[in-house]
Write a protein that holds these residues in place. Structure first.
Motif, PDB file in Angstrom:
ATOM      1  N   PHE A 166      -5.271   3.458 -77.484  1.00 59.05           N
ATOM      2  CA  PHE A 166      -4.843   2.365 -76.623  1.00 59.05           C
ATOM      3  C   PHE A 166      -3.447   2.674 -76.112  1.00 59.05           C
ATOM      4  O   PHE A 166      -2.724   3.480 -76.692  1.00 59.05           O
ATOM      5  CB  PHE A 166      -4.898   1.010 -77.344  1.00 59.05           C
ATOM      6  CG  PHE A 166      -3.941   0.867 -78.487  1.00 59.05           C
ATOM      7  CD1 PHE A 166      -2.680   0.324 -78.300  1.00 59.05           C
ATOM      8  CD2 PHE A 166      -4.310   1.259 -79.763  1.00 59.05           C
ATOM      9  CE1 PHE A 166      -1.799   0.191 -79.358  1.00 59.05           C
ATOM     10  CE2 PHE A 166      -3.439   1.121 -80.834  1.00 59.05           C
ATOM     11  CZ  PHE A 166      -2.184   0.583 -80.627  1.00 59.05           C
ATOM     12  N   LEU A 167      -3.119   2.037 -75.020  1.00 59.39           N
ATOM     13  CA  LEU A 167      -1.831   2.261 -74.365  1.00 59.39           C
ATOM     14  C   LEU A 167      -0.845   1.207 -74.849  1.00 59.39           C
ATOM     15  O   LEU A 167      -1.110   0.012 -74.757  1.00 59.39           O
ATOM     16  CB  LEU A 167      -2.003   2.179 -72.852  1.00 59.39           C
ATOM     17  CG  LEU A 167      -0.812   2.570 -71.997  1.00 59.39           C
ATOM     18  CD1 LEU A 167      -0.449   4.035 -72.221  1.00 59.39           C
ATOM     19  CD2 LEU A 167      -1.126   2.340 -70.531  1.00 59.39           C
ATOM     20  N   ARG A 168       0.263   1.665 -75.412  1.00 61.92           N
ATOM     21  CA  ARG A 168       1.323   0.753 -75.838  1.00 61.92           C
ATOM     22  C   ARG A 168       2.427   0.842 -74.799  1.00 61.92           C
ATOM     23  O   ARG A 168       2.965   1.913 -74.535  1.00 61.92           O
ATOM     24  CB  ARG A 168       1.852   1.154 -77.211  1.00 61.92           C
ATOM     25  CG  ARG A 168       3.034   0.295 -77.643  1.00 61.92           C
ATOM     26  CD  ARG A 168       3.440   0.521 -79.060  1.00 61.92           C
ATOM     27  NE  ARG A 168       3.926   1.881 -79.265  1.00 61.92           N
ATOM     28  CZ  ARG A 168       4.299   2.354 -80.452  1.00 61.92           C
ATOM     29  NH1 ARG A 168       4.203   1.603 -81.523  1.00 61.92           N
ATOM     30  NH2 ARG A 168       4.741   3.585 -80.572  1.00 61.92           N
ATOM     31  N   LYS A 169       2.727  -0.288 -74.206  1.00 62.13           N
ATOM     32  CA  LYS A 169       3.779  -0.322 -73.184  1.00 62.13           C
ATOM     33  C   LYS A 169       5.060  -0.827 -73.827  1.00 62.13           C
ATOM     34  O   LYS A 169       5.064  -1.804 -74.547  1.00 62.13           O
ATOM     35  CB  LYS A 169       3.376  -1.225 -72.030  1.00 62.13           C
ATOM     36  CG  LYS A 169       2.196  -0.679 -71.272  1.00 62.13           C
ATOM     37  CD  LYS A 169       1.885  -1.469 -70.039  1.00 62.13           C
ATOM     38  CE  LYS A 169       0.704  -0.814 -69.337  1.00 62.13           C
ATOM     39  NZ  LYS A 169       0.485  -1.315 -68.022  1.00 62.13           N
ATOM     40  N   ARG A 170       6.106  -0.111 -73.553  1.00 61.99           N
ATOM     41  CA  ARG A 170       7.426  -0.502 -74.021  1.00 61.99           C
ATOM     42  C   ARG A 170       8.290  -0.777 -72.806  1.00 61.99           C
ATOM     43  O   ARG A 170       7.840  -0.660 -71.669  1.00 61.99           O
ATOM     44  CB  ARG A 170       8.013   0.622 -74.865  1.00 61.99           C
ATOM     45  CG  ARG A 170       7.213   0.871 -76.123  1.00 61.99           C
ATOM     46  CD  ARG A 170       8.144   1.156 -77.237  1.00 61.99           C
ATOM     47  NE  ARG A 170       7.459   1.159 -78.503  1.00 61.99           N
ATOM     48  CZ  ARG A 170       7.862   1.860 -79.525  1.00 61.99           C
ATOM     49  NH1 ARG A 170       8.924   2.612 -79.424  1.00 61.99           N
ATOM     50  NH2 ARG A 170       7.224   1.784 -80.659  1.00 61.99           N
ATOM     51  N   GLU A 171       9.538  -1.079 -73.038  1.00 62.00           N
ATOM     52  CA  GLU A 171      10.429  -1.440 -71.944  1.00 62.00           C
ATOM     53  C   GLU A 171      10.557  -0.338 -70.908  1.00 62.00           C
ATOM     54  O   GLU A 171      10.412  -0.564 -69.712  1.00 62.00           O
ATOM     55  CB  GLU A 171      11.808  -1.779 -72.513  1.00 62.00           C
ATOM     56  CG  GLU A 171      12.713  -2.455 -71.515  1.00 62.00           C
ATOM     57  CD  GLU A 171      13.995  -2.925 -72.161  1.00 62.00           C
ATOM     58  OE1 GLU A 171      15.055  -2.648 -71.580  1.00 62.00           O
ATOM     59  OE2 GLU A 171      13.937  -3.538 -73.232  1.00 62.00           O
ATOM     60  N   TYR A 220       0.276   6.545 -75.540  1.00 62.33           N
ATOM     61  CA  TYR A 220      -1.004   6.312 -76.174  1.00 62.33           C
ATOM     62  C   TYR A 220      -0.859   6.413 -77.680  1.00 62.33           C
ATOM     63  O   TYR A 220      -0.154   7.270 -78.194  1.00 62.33           O
ATOM     64  CB  TYR A 220      -2.045   7.341 -75.706  1.00 62.33           C
ATOM     65  CG  TYR A 220      -2.613   7.028 -74.345  1.00 62.33           C
ATOM     66  CD1 TYR A 220      -3.510   5.987 -74.174  1.00 62.33           C
ATOM     67  CD2 TYR A 220      -2.256   7.776 -73.234  1.00 62.33           C
ATOM     68  CE1 TYR A 220      -4.033   5.687 -72.921  1.00 62.33           C
ATOM     69  CE2 TYR A 220      -2.775   7.492 -71.986  1.00 62.33           C
ATOM     70  CZ  TYR A 220      -3.662   6.448 -71.837  1.00 62.33           C
ATOM     71  OH  TYR A 220      -4.184   6.161 -70.602  1.00 62.33           O
ATOM     72  N   LEU A 221      -1.560   5.542 -78.371  1.00 65.41           N
ATOM     73  CA  LEU A 221      -1.663   5.608 -79.820  1.00 65.41           C
ATOM     74  C   LEU A 221      -3.121   5.838 -80.170  1.00 65.41           C
ATOM     75  O   LEU A 221      -4.022   5.284 -79.517  1.00 65.41           O
ATOM     76  CB  LEU A 221      -1.159   4.314 -80.469  1.00 65.41           C
ATOM     77  CG  LEU A 221       0.359   4.227 -80.516  1.00 65.41           C
ATOM     78  CD1 LEU A 221       0.874   3.424 -79.359  1.00 65.41           C
ATOM     79  CD2 LEU A 221       0.797   3.650 -81.815  1.00 65.41           C
TER      80      LEU A 221
END
Length: 97
Positions: A78-83, A88-89
């Motif tokens: 899944f795609l983890r969006k940060r600032e 991808y994790l």
């Protein structure tokens, strides 16, 4: 005649290489990675984990371990969006039993 021989040699070489990759994918290092990836991990984390066990580069890890595990349904991502960036994790897919 010689071209047929070359083709046979090439086919044998690729068959050997595929077998070696498959053996590695089913080996103890990848089994340990699957246990490690019960929690979602980035490629960078997986690479650091694998490098403690075997000499491997990022490209080899992704091409020979992560992609085949994704394709066979063992891994999910899944795609983890940060600032400022996204990443991808990957984690081991829950088995339905």
């Amino acid at each position: 005649m010689y071209s047929t021989f070359q083709e046979q040699c090439e086919a044998q070489r690729w068959a050997k290489l595929r077998e070696k990759h498959e053996t590695f994918l089913r080996g103890p290092e990848v089994a340990a990675l699957l246990v490690y990836c019960q929690e979602p991990r980035t490629v960078k984390e997986m690479l650091a984990f694998m490098q403690e066990r075997v000499q491997i580069g990022k490209t080899k890890l992704v091409d020979r371990v992560v992609k085949p595990l994704l394709e066979e349904g063992t891994f999910e991502r899944f795609l983890r969006k940060r600032e400022n960036f996204s990443e991808y994790l990957y984690y081991v897919k829950e088995t339905e039993e």
